[in-house]
Design an enzyme around this catalytic site. Structure first.
Site, PDB file in Angstrom:
ATOM      1  N   GLU A  90      24.925  17.959  22.157  1.00 34.57           N
ATOM      2  CA  GLU A  90      25.573  18.757  23.208  1.00 34.57           C
ATOM      3  C   GLU A  90      25.422  18.191  24.825  1.00 34.57           C
ATOM      4  OE1 GLU A  90      28.127  21.070  23.012  1.00 34.57           O
ATOM      5  OE2 GLU A  90      28.157  20.788  20.656  1.00 34.57           O
ATOM      6  N   HIS A 146      18.535  26.544  16.605  1.00 33.83           N
ATOM      7  CA  HIS A 146      19.673  26.206  16.069  1.00 33.83           C
ATOM      8  C   HIS A 146      19.558  24.701  15.170  1.00 33.83           C
ATOM      9  CE1 HIS A 146      23.590  24.006  15.777  1.00 33.83           C
ATOM     10  NE2 HIS A 146      24.158  25.225  16.275  1.00 33.83           N
ATOM     11  N   GLU A 177      20.183  24.094  11.470  1.00 29.91           N
ATOM     12  CA  GLU A 177      20.811  23.008  11.022  1.00 29.91           C
ATOM     13  C   GLU A 177      19.713  21.991  11.252  1.00 29.91           C
ATOM     14  OE1 GLU A 177      24.298  22.383  13.200  1.00 29.91           O
ATOM     15  OE2 GLU A 177      25.327  24.429  12.338  1.00 29.91           O
ATOM     16  N   VAL A 205      21.970  32.446  23.683  1.00 30.09           N
ATOM     17  CA  VAL A 205      22.638  33.585  23.551  1.00 30.09           C
ATOM     18  C   VAL A 205      22.745  33.857  22.179  1.00 30.09           C
ATOM     19  CG1 VAL A 205      25.377  33.918  23.381  1.00 30.09           C
ATOM     20  CG2 VAL A 205      24.582  32.441  25.270  1.00 30.09           C
TER      21      VAL A 205
END
Length: 264
Positions: A90, A146, A177, A205
């Protein structure tokens, strides 16, 4: 005087409550640190951008759209801070988008993701441990990161090491993941004869992953997997962006921002 744009880039969220507690607060803290700049917010997730537009009539720009607006506005400098945790897909995808503008804006400076240095790991460790309730010998805390197939996933096992060194062996990092996996952590919990497990997101978040994958009522949520193992499970649904000390690290990263050309 230079005309300065402050561009905050996040993956994004479609949950309004957590947006106000995290992304909006990060924007406010950055704006306070750079009061002469004009604030722009962009999301990298086109799915979330489309969902907010269709469901709520809310327009959030993508990084490209934000940069187009900044160029049209004649800004001399862009200060860009990402809310990403690691230097993964990202983050570098964002850099790829912004690099198209190096000839259109005189200066583009980038604040790195949350975990970008040894000092970052130490500070984040202390901040996170401040959120961990007292643990008896039969208690454990499991953090949900994540994870990614990108080599930057190494930040998560590294974080696991930092947390254990400072907070003890009953604190675990697992990822949705990547590595470490929840399955591996479950084996450790059973081997240590843990009775009670607290779950908390290691994410800026507390969005879909925290609300559904971690604390949801679906059969395969982390909460229910651990309950089936016989553990008493407590969920702390709180994004790291809610913590002022985490937000201060993002401010510090932008204050020490690097020219985008150094990241190409």
């Amino acid at each position: 005087m230079k005309k300065q744009a402050l561009l905050v880039i996040s993956f994004g969220t479609s949950y309004h409550e957590t947006y106000h507690k995290t992304i909006e607060k990060i924007c406010q803290d950055l704006q306070a640190a750079f009061p002469e700049s004009d604030l722009f917010l962009a999301y990298t997730s086109k799915i979330i951008v489309k969902k907010l537009k269709k469901r709520d009539g809310i327009d959030i720009m993508t990084p490209t759209e934000a940069m187009d607006q900044i160029v049209a506005g004649g800004y001399d400098e862009v200060l860009c801070q990402t809310t990403h945790v690691i230097n993964g897909h990202e983050f570098y995808g964002m850099i790829q988008e912004l690099r198209a503008y190096v000839t259109k804006v005189p200066s583009i400076k980038i604040g790195r993701p949350l975990l970008s240095s040894h000092d970052d790991f130490k500070q984040v460790t202390d901040i996170v441990l401040g959120q961990v309730p007292p643990l008896s010998p039969v208690d454990a805390m499991v953090l949900m990161g994540h994870g990614t197939e990108h080599h930057a996933n190494s930040a998560y096992p590294a974080m696991d090491h930092y947390l254990k060194q400072a907070g003890g062996p009953q604190i675990y990092m697992a990822t949705v993941e990547g590595y470490p996996t929840l399955s591996e952590v479950r084996r450790h919990l059973k081997a240590r004869h843990i009775h009670r497990v607290s779950l908390m997101p290691f994410m800026v978040v507390a969005g879909d992953h925290a609300l559904n994958d971690m604390a949801g009522e679906e059969e395969d949520s982390w909460k229910n997997q651990l309950k089936r193992d016989g553990f008493d499970v407590h969920c702390i649904v709180k994004g790291m962006g809610e913590l002022p000390a985490i937000r201060s690290l993002f401010v510090e990263h932008l204050q020490n921002g690097v020219d985008i050309k150094e990241l190409l």
